[in-house]
Design a protein around this motif. Structure first.
Motif, short mmCIF file in Angstrom:
data_model
loop_
_atom_site.label_atom_id
_atom_site.label_comp_id
_atom_site.label_asym_id
_atom_site.label_seq_id
_atom_site.Cartn_x
_atom_site.Cartn_y
_atom_site.Cartn_z
N SER A 203 56.68 -15.25 -58.35
CA SER A 203 56.91 -16.69 -58.54
C SER A 203 58.02 -16.92 -59.57
O SER A 203 58.78 -17.89 -59.46
CB SER A 203 55.62 -17.38 -58.99
N ALA A 204 58.13 -16.03 -60.54
CA ALA A 204 59.16 -16.17 -61.57
C ALA A 204 60.55 -15.94 -60.97
O ALA A 204 61.52 -16.63 -61.31
CB ALA A 204 58.90 -15.21 -62.72
N ILE A 205 60.63 -14.96 -60.08
CA ILE A 205 61.92 -14.69 -59.42
C ILE A 205 62.36 -15.92 -58.62
O ILE A 205 63.51 -16.37 -58.67
CB ILE A 205 61.80 -13.45 -58.49
N GLU A 206 61.40 -16.50 -57.89
CA GLU A 206 61.71 -17.68 -57.08
C GLU A 206 62.09 -18.87 -57.97
O GLU A 206 63.03 -19.61 -57.66
CB GLU A 206 60.50 -18.05 -56.20
N LEU A 207 61.36 -19.03 -59.08
CA LEU A 207 61.67 -20.14 -59.99
C LEU A 207 63.08 -19.98 -60.55
O LEU A 207 63.85 -20.94 -60.61
CB LEU A 207 60.64 -20.19 -61.12
N VAL B 14 66.07 -22.65 -60.13
CA VAL B 14 66.71 -23.27 -61.29
C VAL B 14 68.23 -23.09 -61.17
O VAL B 14 69.00 -24.04 -61.37
CB VAL B 14 66.20 -22.67 -62.61
N GLU B 15 68.64 -21.90 -60.81
CA GLU B 15 70.06 -21.62 -60.69
C GLU B 15 70.70 -22.45 -59.57
O GLU B 15 71.76 -23.04 -59.74
CB GLU B 15 70.27 -20.12 -60.45
N ASN B 16 70.00 -22.53 -58.46
CA ASN B 16 70.51 -23.32 -57.33
C ASN B 16 70.65 -24.80 -57.68
O ASN B 16 71.65 -25.44 -57.36
CB ASN B 16 69.57 -23.19 -56.12
N ILE B 17 69.65 -25.33 -58.35
CA ILE B 17 69.63 -26.77 -58.63
C ILE B 17 70.62 -27.14 -59.73
O ILE B 17 71.32 -28.16 -59.63
CB ILE B 17 68.20 -27.21 -59.05
N THR B 18 70.71 -26.32 -60.76
CA THR B 18 71.47 -26.71 -61.95
C THR B 18 72.84 -26.05 -62.03
O THR B 18 73.71 -26.52 -62.76
CB THR B 18 70.72 -26.29 -63.23
N ALA B 19 73.00 -24.93 -61.33
CA ALA B 19 74.20 -24.10 -61.46
C ALA B 19 74.34 -23.53 -62.88
O ALA B 19 75.40 -23.08 -63.27
CB ALA B 19 75.46 -24.86 -61.05
N TRP B 20 73.24 -23.58 -63.65
CA TRP B 20 73.25 -22.96 -64.97
C TRP B 20 73.03 -21.45 -64.81
O TRP B 20 72.42 -21.00 -63.84
CB TRP B 20 72.15 -23.54 -65.87
N LEU C 225 61.27 -28.23 -61.43
CA LEU C 225 62.48 -28.22 -60.60
C LEU C 225 62.93 -29.65 -60.28
O LEU C 225 64.11 -29.98 -60.35
CB LEU C 225 62.24 -27.41 -59.33
N LYS C 226 61.95 -30.51 -59.96
CA LYS C 226 62.28 -31.92 -59.68
C LYS C 226 62.89 -32.58 -60.92
O LYS C 226 63.86 -33.34 -60.83
CB LYS C 226 61.01 -32.69 -59.28
N ALA C 227 62.31 -32.27 -62.06
CA ALA C 227 62.79 -32.87 -63.31
C ALA C 227 64.22 -32.38 -63.61
O ALA C 227 65.08 -33.18 -64.03
CB ALA C 227 61.85 -32.52 -64.46
N LEU C 228 64.46 -31.09 -63.39
CA LEU C 228 65.80 -30.56 -63.65
C LEU C 228 66.83 -31.18 -62.69
O LEU C 228 67.97 -31.46 -63.05
CB LEU C 228 65.81 -29.03 -63.53
N GLU C 229 66.39 -31.41 -61.45
CA GLU C 229 67.25 -32.07 -60.45
C GLU C 229 67.66 -33.45 -60.98
O GLU C 229 68.83 -33.82 -60.94
CB GLU C 229 66.43 -32.22 -59.16
N GLU C 230 66.67 -34.18 -61.49
CA GLU C 230 66.94 -35.51 -62.05
C GLU C 230 67.88 -35.40 -63.25
O GLU C 230 68.82 -36.19 -63.39
CB GLU C 230 65.60 -36.14 -62.47
N PHE C 231 67.61 -34.40 -64.09
CA PHE C 231 68.43 -34.24 -65.29
C PHE C 231 69.89 -33.99 -64.94
O PHE C 231 70.78 -34.64 -65.49
CB PHE C 231 67.90 -33.08 -66.15
N VAL C 232 70.14 -33.07 -64.00
CA VAL C 232 71.54 -32.75 -63.70
C VAL C 232 72.24 -33.91 -62.98
O VAL C 232 73.45 -34.09 -63.11
CB VAL C 232 71.71 -31.41 -62.93
#
Lengths: 342, 342
Positions: A256-260, A264-270, A331-338
């Motif tokens: 689950s950590a690998i997927e997370l 995160v990388e896909n959504i934020t490009a961080w 992930l939803k929150a990070l999407e909103e943040f970016v």
């Protein structure tokens, strides 16, 4: 809220907001084993007696478990006490800390006036000779989740008898690849291993850790431990966990950590860092303290601002994978943040 | 079994015999408050989270309770941790210990290389000027149960600003006459008070104590405390006990101790010492270690061999009054002992 050099995760109590999900702590997400809670419920009345002066029986239990002699083991009030006791015994020594690292090594060494040096894991492994004194290394590392191969670490220990290696294996049970360097105990004099019951069994509130090493070092270090340092219920829990073969589903958690991390990388490009365990580092395009505050205020989500880890920058934060629904919230929150902070 | 200088009572776990009654420990005989046990049962799952880093909320609770500022309070992993932290901060100082006394003052001071001096309570009160450094005094005293008047102790503290008084009030709740010297906190810089939740509430297994003193001393001493030193359930208990006005029947207990002491003296003709609390010293006509072993082996009764208290002799033992039936068992056993060993 400032990020003190020795502040830590799992600090939700400092916020007035309700914490919906806590990604800041690195303990097993399933909570304390239900059988353990049941057992402790039946033992609560034992708080009416003093614990053993130096946790003698549990020390014997750990020794049996590790196939060592009790004189090679010290049971402690969490790993934090063990770190302070080691630093105290070696007061004024030279300490090399492999960074980034759990900040309590530096905290304790500074308190006991060590001469401090800091190296990356690459710098350490490229050294021909380690500096005398102590080398502090976390295996697998907190906060990076990186893990040096056991063979490499063992050869460093064997090649540098002038240096005492303090190897923190608090997260040892929480990664696939890891094996301990404990087979060197009894063979070398320059090794101390920090162990924790906290992470794997999700019992940080009880305070239960132990230190293993040569008889001579353990005896000298234990002289600094106050009596009755480990409480009765921690001792009860330790005995119960040694008697019962309780396992947690580490494999699914790591997956689950690998997927997370990928999401995160896909959504934020961080930039995220590969990790051998269930937590990992991310480098945002904003300061971690700003992001942490935003996530708490808007969504009640707690992350670990990792900017106070020596060797990391102000944009680094650490997250530990939680349940799928909670990871989804993040992930939803990070999407909103970016989208709000492009 | 040898009586190590820093061994203690409540050591029944060291014996293979079943302990029928334990007179060796000084905690309230009624056991932990049932309401507290019930409360902790509901809070057991909290062991899944880290405790507060420095017990911040409970420190605030104690401060409110004592009408002090939180910066004048340090919550500790039992009083033992507080003793070690004080000795550590004052490493290499001169320490005067009022003897006989709880052995951990000397243990901690020796560990941190204090220059040690020992005086009786009479010698202390007759001094024109106390030695600089620290004076350790237990009020009421363990093991004697003697208590210096609060006025006398306060005047010593006020007349000797060059000396830091460490006043251990662990047994403060368990005697009639005692009142605290805490009204000097905030007025003087040379006072530290050790407090314990253990004795009055019978919760030694939880490890819960605190230290009060001037802001400046508390700040300096707390720097040596490892993080997360006080466990989650101890914190829960502390909050519960501060919120709820739980009282134990000290008056009856003290009365039973007076009767027990008189009966011991009548039966054995051994010298006993008057005490302001529920435990007292007896000087037998045999060694305390022999008597202790005899009582354990023949009757499963545990007493405190007090011969390792500096200032006492090999025949001194300490007993703490228990329930009437248990006290009766001890008296019958002592009757048998003196008829066998006239």
């Amino acid at each position: 809220m400032s990020n003190h050099p020795f502040s830590h995760g799992d600090d939700g109590y400092k916020f007035s907001q309700h914490i919906v999900a806590d990604f800041s702590s690195n303990v097993w997400i399933g909570g304390p084993p239900p059988d353990l809670l049941l057992h402790l419920r039946g033992k609560l009345e034992n708080i009416g007696s003093y614990p053993q002066l130096h946790a003698e029986s549990l020390t014997e239990g750990y020794a049996n478990f590790c196939k060592l002699h009790p004189s090679q083991v010290l049971t402690t009030n969490g790993t934090a006490e063990a770190i302070f006791l080691v630093a105290q015994y070696f007061a004024n020594a030279h300490s090399t800390i492999v960074i980034p690292a759990f900040s309590e090594y530096e905290h304790a060494c500074a308190l006991f006036e060590h001469e401090l040096g800091f190296v990356s894991i690459n710098e350490l492994t490229q050294m021909e000779l380690c500096p005398p004194g102590l080398v502090w290394i976390c295996q697998p590392n907190n906060p990076t989740g990186h893990c040096l191969s056991t063979e490499r670490l063992e050869s460093l220990i064997l090649l540098n008898p002038q240096t005492v290696f303090v190897v923190d294996e608090a997260y040892a049970g929480l990664c696939d690849a890891h094996s301990s360097v404990d087979r060197l105990i009894g063979k070398v004099e320059n090794l101390l291993i920090l162990r924790s019951m906290t992470k794997y069994f999700s019992i940080p509130g009880l305070r239960l850790g132990y230190l293993v090493g040569s008889e001579c070092l353990i005896e000298a270090i234990s002289a600094f431990q106050p009596p009755w340092s480990v409480n009765t219920l921690a001792l009860e829990a330790g005995h119960f966990l040694l008697r019962n073969n309780i396992e947690v589903d580490v494999a699914s958690w790591l997956q689950s950590a690998i997927e997370l991390r990928q999401s995160v990388e896909n959504i934020t490009a961080w930039k995220t860092q590969e990790s051998s365990t269930a937590y990992f580092l991310v480098e945002a395009n904003v300061s971690a303290s700003f992001l942490k505050q935003w996530l708490i205020e808007k969504h009640g989500l707690l992350i670990r601002d990792a900017s106070n880890f020596r060797g990391l920058g102000k944009n680094h934060f650490r997250i530990c994978s939680q349940t799928q629904p909670k990871n989804h919230l993040l992930l939803k929150a990070l999407e909103e943040f970016v989208s709000e902070h492009p």
